[in-house]
Motif scaffolding. Sequence first.
Motif, short mmCIF file in Angstrom:
data_model
loop_
_atom_site.label_atom_id
_atom_site.label_comp_id
_atom_site.label_asym_id
_atom_site.label_seq_id
_atom_site.Cartn_x
_atom_site.Cartn_y
_atom_site.Cartn_z
N ALA A 1 5.65 0.64 5.42
CA ALA A 1 4.69 1.18 4.46
C ALA A 1 4.93 0.52 3.11
CB ALA A 1 4.84 2.69 4.36
N HIS A 2 4.32 -0.63 2.92
CA HIS A 2 4.54 -1.38 1.69
C HIS A 2 4.02 -0.60 0.48
CE1 HIS A 2 5.89 -4.90 3.86
NE2 HIS A 2 4.85 -4.78 4.66
N LYS A 3 4.66 -0.80 -0.65
CA LYS A 3 4.28 -0.14 -1.89
C LYS A 3 2.81 -0.42 -2.21
CE LYS A 3 5.70 0.23 -6.75
NZ LYS A 3 6.64 -0.26 -7.79
N ILE A 4 2.12 0.59 -2.72
CA ILE A 4 0.70 0.44 -3.05
C ILE A 4 0.55 -0.47 -4.27
CG2 ILE A 4 -1.41 1.63 -3.72
CD1 ILE A 4 -0.49 2.29 -0.90
N ASP A 5 -0.26 -1.49 -4.11
CA ASP A 5 -0.59 -2.40 -5.21
C ASP A 5 -1.92 -1.95 -5.81
OD1 ASP A 5 -1.61 -4.64 -6.72
OD2 ASP A 5 -0.13 -5.88 -5.72
N LYS A 6 -2.00 -1.91 -7.14
CA LYS A 6 -3.24 -1.47 -7.79
C LYS A 6 -4.44 -2.32 -7.37
CE LYS A 6 -1.28 0.75 -11.90
NZ LYS A 6 -1.23 0.76 -13.37
#
Length: 317
Positions: free
Chosen positions: A209-214
């Motif tokens: 679950a990769h970090k959410i990118d804006k």
Amino acid sequence: MRVIFAGTPEFARVALERLHAAGLAIPLVLTQPDRPAGRGMKLQASPVKAFALQHGIAVAQPRSLRLDGKYPEDAAAAKSAIEAARADVMVVAAYGLILPPWVLAAPRLGCLNIHASLLPRWRGAAPIHRAIEAGDAQTGVTIMQMDAGLDTGDMLLAAGVAISEADTTGRLHDRLAELGGRLIVEALQQAAGGRLQAQAQPAEGVSYAHKIDKAEAAIDWAQPAAAIARRIRAFDPAPGASATLAGETIKLWAAQALPDAGGAPPGAIVAAGPAGIDVGCTPGLLRVTELQRPGGKRLPAADFLRGFELPPGRRFD
């Protein structure tokens, strides 16, 4: 049992509250340094710090725990505090700092992590968002024995919850936070009685679950309507899905996929009325039912359209 708690956001605060209510001794809380927030960008304590101070629990806020890193003085002070706490175990929930080997080995029972997925599904930083975005039917919480890997440690307890088509990340977060708080208390009770059993994670079914990118917030109308609807739910409350309409960046907060009756081009507005704004996708139509203009409030489509005309032929970029 003496417990050091390490966590920062609301998800972690719920767990800390449950541990405190269960009567466990908590001599020390670790949390991220205060961050600027709000319109005035004033320094604001994390939810975990606020709870700890309210209940007279000592707080440490190191910028790093690496003794050989950028802030060795912070790490050294944290090491002294951890040693002085004489903890049996450290409970970690969404802390935000990597724990080096010396921290993992400091408590007698090591470090237990409250992870918001059913491992090995969705290791990593954004398990709740990614589970909704992927269309998973179920997720849950795993209590894990931490090791040097990224969410690779042995599983100690786990429980699942169903994901409904109405769930946003915010709603699912709240349910998982409550579940995590209950499970960690149960895990420590079992550990105190010598009944806690570890199980290695399966080698199959691993996902990250990769970090959410804006940048992910911008809607691609060439995607299927069902996938866009899931992303809108996954990005509520943050960072919020968005699209450009008539030069304005509009936040999209609620939507549902409809059958594609006419093969409208991606982004083309097929209809706009009290029920919602129907937009062409590939395939399908997306009916957007809650929107927000810059500086405005989240509004149902009917209220949004009172102040935003959509003549025929208008389309989202």
